[in-house]
Enzyme design. Structure first.
Site, PDB file in Angstrom:
ATOM      1  CD  GLU A   1      51.683  39.551  46.140  1.00 21.71           C
ATOM      2  OE1 GLU A   1      50.513  39.119  46.062  1.00 21.71           O
ATOM      3  OE2 GLU A   1      52.087  40.235  47.093  1.00 21.71           O
TER       4      GLU A   1
ATOM      5  CD  GLU B   1      47.727  42.966  45.334  1.00 24.89           C
ATOM      6  OE1 GLU B   1      48.187  43.772  44.490  1.00 24.89           O
ATOM      7  OE2 GLU B   1      48.135  41.791  45.441  1.00 24.89           O
TER       8      GLU B   1
HETATM    9  N1  CO8 Z   1      38.957  36.440  42.469  1.00 19.00           N
HETATM   10  C1  CO8 Z   1      37.771  35.821  42.217  1.00 19.00           C
HETATM   11  N2  CO8 Z   1      37.209  35.745  40.989  1.00 19.00           N
HETATM   12  C2  CO8 Z   1      37.869  36.321  39.970  1.00 19.00           C
HETATM   13  C3  CO8 Z   1      39.114  36.987  40.148  1.00 19.00           C
HETATM   14  C4  CO8 Z   1      39.647  37.027  41.471  1.00 19.00           C
HETATM   15  N3  CO8 Z   1      40.846  37.588  41.742  1.00 19.00           N
HETATM   16  N4  CO8 Z   1      39.520  37.483  38.969  1.00 19.00           N
HETATM   17  C5  CO8 Z   1      38.571  37.126  38.067  1.00 19.00           C
HETATM   18  N5  CO8 Z   1      37.582  36.430  38.673  1.00 19.00           N
HETATM   19  C6  CO8 Z   1      36.368  35.869  38.052  1.00 19.00           C
HETATM   20  C7  CO8 Z   1      35.383  36.973  37.701  1.00 19.00           C
HETATM   21  O1  CO8 Z   1      34.620  37.333  38.825  1.00 19.00           O
HETATM   22  C8  CO8 Z   1      34.570  36.293  36.619  1.00 19.00           C
HETATM   23  O2  CO8 Z   1      33.669  35.400  37.237  1.00 19.00           O
HETATM   24  P1  CO8 Z   1      32.142  35.290  36.670  1.00 19.00           P
HETATM   25  O3  CO8 Z   1      32.304  34.795  35.254  1.00 19.00           O
HETATM   26  O4  CO8 Z   1      31.515  34.297  37.587  1.00 19.00           O
HETATM   27  O5  CO8 Z   1      31.574  36.678  36.746  1.00 19.00           O
HETATM   28  C9  CO8 Z   1      35.606  35.431  35.884  1.00 19.00           C
HETATM   29  O6  CO8 Z   1      36.692  35.285  36.802  1.00 19.00           O
HETATM   30  C10 CO8 Z   1      36.119  36.095  34.614  1.00 19.00           C
HETATM   31  O7  CO8 Z   1      36.588  37.396  34.965  1.00 19.00           O
HETATM   32  P2  CO8 Z   1      36.118  38.735  34.193  1.00 19.00           P
HETATM   33  O8  CO8 Z   1      34.765  38.541  33.612  1.00 19.00           O
HETATM   34  O9  CO8 Z   1      36.342  39.875  35.118  1.00 19.00           O
HETATM   35  O10 CO8 Z   1      37.183  38.721  33.004  1.00 19.00           O
HETATM   36  P3  CO8 Z   1      37.747  40.004  32.238  1.00 19.00           P
HETATM   37  O11 CO8 Z   1      38.516  39.467  31.086  1.00 19.00           O
HETATM   38  O12 CO8 Z   1      36.666  40.982  31.935  1.00 19.00           O
HETATM   39  O13 CO8 Z   1      38.753  40.709  33.258  1.00 19.00           O
HETATM   40  C11 CO8 Z   1      40.536  40.752  34.887  1.00 19.00           C
HETATM   41  C12 CO8 Z   1      39.901  40.014  33.680  1.00 19.00           C
HETATM   42  C13 CO8 Z   1      41.086  42.088  34.430  1.00 19.00           C
HETATM   43  C14 CO8 Z   1      41.687  39.856  35.370  1.00 19.00           C
HETATM   44  C15 CO8 Z   1      39.475  40.951  35.993  1.00 19.00           C
HETATM   45  O14 CO8 Z   1      38.824  39.706  36.218  1.00 19.00           O
HETATM   46  C16 CO8 Z   1      40.061  41.423  37.289  1.00 19.00           C
HETATM   47  O15 CO8 Z   1      40.358  42.584  37.432  1.00 19.00           O
HETATM   48  N6  CO8 Z   1      40.192  40.488  38.281  1.00 19.00           N
HETATM   49  C17 CO8 Z   1      40.657  40.840  39.603  1.00 19.00           C
HETATM   50  C18 CO8 Z   1      42.149  41.059  39.617  1.00 19.00           C
HETATM   51  C19 CO8 Z   1      42.630  41.483  40.977  1.00 19.00           C
HETATM   52  O16 CO8 Z   1      42.268  42.518  41.501  1.00 19.00           O
HETATM   53  N7  CO8 Z   1      43.502  40.653  41.584  1.00 19.00           N
HETATM   54  C20 CO8 Z   1      44.096  40.942  42.872  1.00 19.00           C
HETATM   55  C21 CO8 Z   1      43.363  40.242  43.939  1.00 19.00           C
HETATM   56  S1  CO8 Z   1      43.948  40.693  45.545  1.00 19.00           S
HETATM   57  C22 CO8 Z   1      45.354  39.799  45.776  1.00 19.00           C
HETATM   58  O17 CO8 Z   1      45.779  39.051  44.934  1.00 19.00           O
HETATM   59  C23 CO8 Z   1      46.029  39.969  47.080  1.00 19.00           C
HETATM   60  C24 CO8 Z   1      47.053  38.881  47.360  1.00 19.00           C
HETATM   61  C25 CO8 Z   1      47.471  38.927  48.793  1.00 19.00           C
HETATM   62  C26 CO8 Z   1      46.330  38.657  49.696  1.00 19.00           C
HETATM   63  C27 CO8 Z   1      46.717  38.577  51.101  1.00 19.00           C
HETATM   64  C28 CO8 Z   1      45.725  39.317  51.970  1.00 19.00           C
HETATM   65  C29 CO8 Z   1      44.934  38.590  52.929  1.00 19.00           C
END
Ligand code: CO8
Length: 262
Positions: free
Chosen positions: A114, A134
């Site tokens: 976004e 999301e």
């Molecule tokens: N928030 C917090 N921490 C995160 C996020 C996130 N969005 N994405 C990754 N991290 C953290 C992981 O928890 C991990 O932390 P730790 O090492 O402490 O366990 C670290 O980053 C590395 O991540 P991964 O181990 O998961 O790395 P991978 O390479 O295996 O995977 C991905 C990468 C595919 C990006 C995976 O991390 C993932 O799916 N992340 C979440 C993506 C997601 O769903 N994003 C959307 C979030 S919602 C949103 O953006 C809404 C916006 C509008 C909000 C308004 C409403 C109020």
């Protein structure tokens, strides 16, 4: 101002904001959004800034969305306040009068996509992935994704991405018009800077007028849009830059735009 969650640099008129929480893949928490808001204020107030670039720290991620650890604690009212904060900042980004390029160097998910969509255009590294995941969290995009993505790529492709939450690689994002260029990771910033330098060398008044004409024109019918363009064109002719640009052409030399808003 000193920042902790972003890096802010300004060199030769090109400002760069780097999202800097690589351990959380640069996820957007409240603190980062607050700093981004401050930095955008600095950019808007500084006449020296000609172009802004947004990118992410590390090699893996631009922004992996809103910080889910924070998001998970919100009730509906906090969620609304957070969405409003994010939308306001992203709208500020979109309404900057200077060109803004997103240099997407990895995951651009949820709020990350976004954010990139609110920039004027996107350059992406070959390992970049875009998505609005999301729906897989039981929520919907809240930082403008349901509005800006359909406007850019059309409603059907946007609905498919929003309803499935699937990620698409940079090359596919380019095919559907989300991304202008896909580049090897190691040359993403240099290529982005090259384009930024070209734009920074142009007249500030005309760049501003061109951006406003396109953006305002997209929200109105064609006849109104053409009126907007005429007025902006006429205003440009009153500028120091227009005098310099046309004189330079006639004198067969390179224009030296001053970048003043006159
Ligand atoms: N928030 C917090 N921490 C995160 C996020 C996130 N969005 N994405 C990754 N991290 C953290 C992981 O928890 C991990 O932390 P730790 O090492 O402490 O366990 C670290 O980053 C590395 O991540 P991964 O181990 O998961 O790395 P991978 O390479 O295996 O995977 C991905 C990468 C595919 C990006 C995976 O991390 C993932 O799916 N992340 C979440 C993506 C997601 O769903 N994003 C959307 C979030 S919602 C949103 O953006 C809404 C916006 C509008 C909000 C308004 C409403 C109020």
């Amino acid at each position: 101002m000193a920042y902790e969650n972003i890096l802010f640099t300004l060199e030769d008129g090109i400002a760069t904001i780097t999202f800097n929480r690589p351990k959380a893949l640069n996820a957007l928490n409240g603190a980062l959004l607050g700093e981004l808001s401050q930095a955008l204020g600095e950019v808007a107030a500084n006449e020296e800034v000609r172009v802004l670039i947004l990118t992410g720290a590390g090699e893996k991620s631009f922004v992996a969305g809103a910080d889910i650890t924070e998001l998970a604690t919100y009730g509906p009212l906090q969620a609304k306040a957070f969405a409003q904060q994010g939308q306001a900042i992203i709208s500020t980004l979109q309404s900057l009068t200077i060109p803004v390029i997103a240099a997407v160097n990895g995951f651009a998910l949820g709020g990350g996509s976004e954010m990139a969509l609110a920039c004027d255009f996107i350059y992406a590294s070959e390992n970049a992935n875009f998505g609005l995941p999301e729906i897989s969290l039981g929520i919907i995009p809240g930082f403008g994704g349901t509005q800006r993505l359909p406007r850019l790529i059309g409603p059907n492709l946007a609905k498919e991405m929003i309803f499935t939450g699937k990620m698409i690689p940079a090359v596919e994002a380019r095919e559907i018009g989300m991304v202008n260029k896909v580049l090897p990771s190691e040359s993403l910033m240099e290529e982005t800077l090259k384009t930024a330098r070209i734009m920074a060398s142009k007249g500030k008044v005309s760049l501003r007028a061109a951006k406003q004409s396109v953006n305002r024109g997209l929200t109105v019918d064609l006849a109104t849009g053409l009126d907007i363009e005429c007025d902006a064109f006429a205003l440009c002719m009153a500028s120091e830059d227009a005098k310099e640009g046309t004189a330079a052409f006639l004198e067969k030399r390179k224009a030296a735009f001053k970048g003043r808003l006159k």
